[in-house]
Motif scaffolding. Sequence first.
Motif, short mmCIF file in Angstrom:
data_model
loop_
_atom_site.label_atom_id
_atom_site.label_comp_id
_atom_site.label_asym_id
_atom_site.label_seq_id
_atom_site.Cartn_x
_atom_site.Cartn_y
_atom_site.Cartn_z
N ALA A 137 48.91 23.65 37.15
CA ALA A 137 47.59 24.26 37.24
C ALA A 137 47.30 24.71 38.66
O ALA A 137 46.67 25.75 38.89
N ARG A 138 47.80 23.96 39.65
CA ARG A 138 47.60 24.33 41.05
C ARG A 138 48.31 25.65 41.35
O ARG A 138 47.77 26.52 42.04
N VAL A 139 49.54 25.80 40.83
CA VAL A 139 50.25 27.07 41.00
C VAL A 139 49.46 28.21 40.36
O VAL A 139 49.33 29.30 40.94
N ALA A 140 48.93 27.95 39.17
CA ALA A 140 48.18 28.98 38.46
C ALA A 140 46.95 29.43 39.24
O ALA A 140 46.60 30.62 39.24
N GLU A 141 46.28 28.48 39.89
CA GLU A 141 45.05 28.80 40.62
C GLU A 141 45.29 29.75 41.77
O GLU A 141 44.41 30.56 42.11
N ARG A 142 46.45 29.70 42.39
CA ARG A 142 46.69 30.52 43.58
C ARG A 142 47.74 31.61 43.35
O ARG A 142 48.17 32.24 44.31
N THR A 143 48.12 31.80 42.11
CA THR A 143 49.12 32.82 41.80
C THR A 143 48.60 33.72 40.69
O THR A 143 48.17 33.23 39.64
N ASP A 144 48.65 35.02 40.89
CA ASP A 144 48.27 35.95 39.83
C ASP A 144 49.50 36.16 38.95
O ASP A 144 50.24 37.14 39.08
N GLY A 145 49.73 35.18 38.08
CA GLY A 145 50.94 35.21 37.28
C GLY A 145 50.67 35.01 35.81
O GLY A 145 49.55 34.70 35.38
N GLY A 146 51.72 35.17 35.01
CA GLY A 146 51.60 35.00 33.57
C GLY A 146 52.96 35.04 32.91
O GLY A 146 54.00 34.95 33.58
N MET A 147 52.96 35.21 31.59
CA MET A 147 54.20 35.26 30.82
C MET A 147 54.10 36.35 29.77
O MET A 147 53.02 36.60 29.21
N LEU A 148 55.21 36.99 29.50
CA LEU A 148 55.27 38.14 28.62
C LEU A 148 56.38 37.95 27.59
O LEU A 148 57.53 37.72 27.96
N ALA A 149 56.05 38.01 26.31
CA ALA A 149 57.06 37.90 25.26
C ALA A 149 57.54 39.28 24.85
O ALA A 149 56.74 40.18 24.58
N VAL A 150 58.87 39.44 24.83
CA VAL A 150 59.49 40.71 24.44
C VAL A 150 60.20 40.48 23.11
O VAL A 150 61.08 39.62 23.00
#
Length: 333
Positions: A137-150
């Motif tokens: 959660a800490r990484v998520a708070e400071r990173t504009d990131g996500g996951m993409l299913a192909v």
Amino acid sequence: MTSTMTSATVPPPAPGAASLAMFPGQGSQRAGMAAHLLEHHPGAAEPIFRAADAAAGIELSRLCVTGVKGDLTRTDITQPAVLATSLATWEVLRTAGFRPAAVAGHSLGEFTALVAAGVLTLESAFALVRRRGELMARVAERTDGGMLAVIGLPAAAVERACAERGGAGVAEVANYNDARQTVVSGHRAALDEVAEAVRTAGAEKVVLLEVGAPFHCSLMAEIEAEFADELARHTFGPARLPVISSVTGAALASGADARGLLRRQLACPVRWTDVLAAAERYGATAYLEVGPGRVLTGFAKRTVENRTVLSTGDARRIDAAIREIRDQEGTLP
């Protein structure tokens, strides 16, 4: 670290056992996901949730029964909630006599698999998962990131799309789920580039996943050392049945092996296609998803042929699974 199965450290499958128990990870949660367990199987499920509440330090039993979708969106809440529901489902099946040939977990589900195999105690699993969720959660708070299913494109083509894009940021394969679905993790801007590339390459569908962080990519490497500190506080015992690692696609060799793989798991891809291939080598003829949802059920149905594939996410399905298990000659000792 490459894991290999050794008869001296991991027991072989029980004679005649023919099932792989598959434990789901984050993304399988839903409102009311444990209601059927506590209503229809209280004798097996209630002790697990009492222990889970105490170990996690939050009211997981309430969240998993009456909690709404919004209650389960935070990574540090979602992960112990899925763990509790999966463990309660396992206990229902175990009480009914279920004895699989091997166990495996998808990402978070690996902790459930390790409890089922006797490698981790319930208390240690919840402490580890709670800390893991906090760090992610800490990484998520400071990173504009996500996951993409192909969907509908070979994994090699998705790998090329990640490697050949021209922009900045991280975009890496995070999950090899089945022959038709590969998940990419990383910075949002980089994921947008990958999405455009895979659509051009012929992907049938591209879906931005509703997850709280860019899991299983190098963006998680920064929390490995802190999680290793938590891992070092817990005892990892010998496995009572084979645990197929989603990091390597091979069975664990020892408790120490499990500790190292859980650290690596944070930033390494989930190799679920390799897990299913290993289960086939164990002679699995049935695949049972133990916990909420049917995500792993779908992967198995699209990967293995002429096999029984079942899920346990509601009262009807878990009862049908128990009947099927008992009917399958050789599945129970």
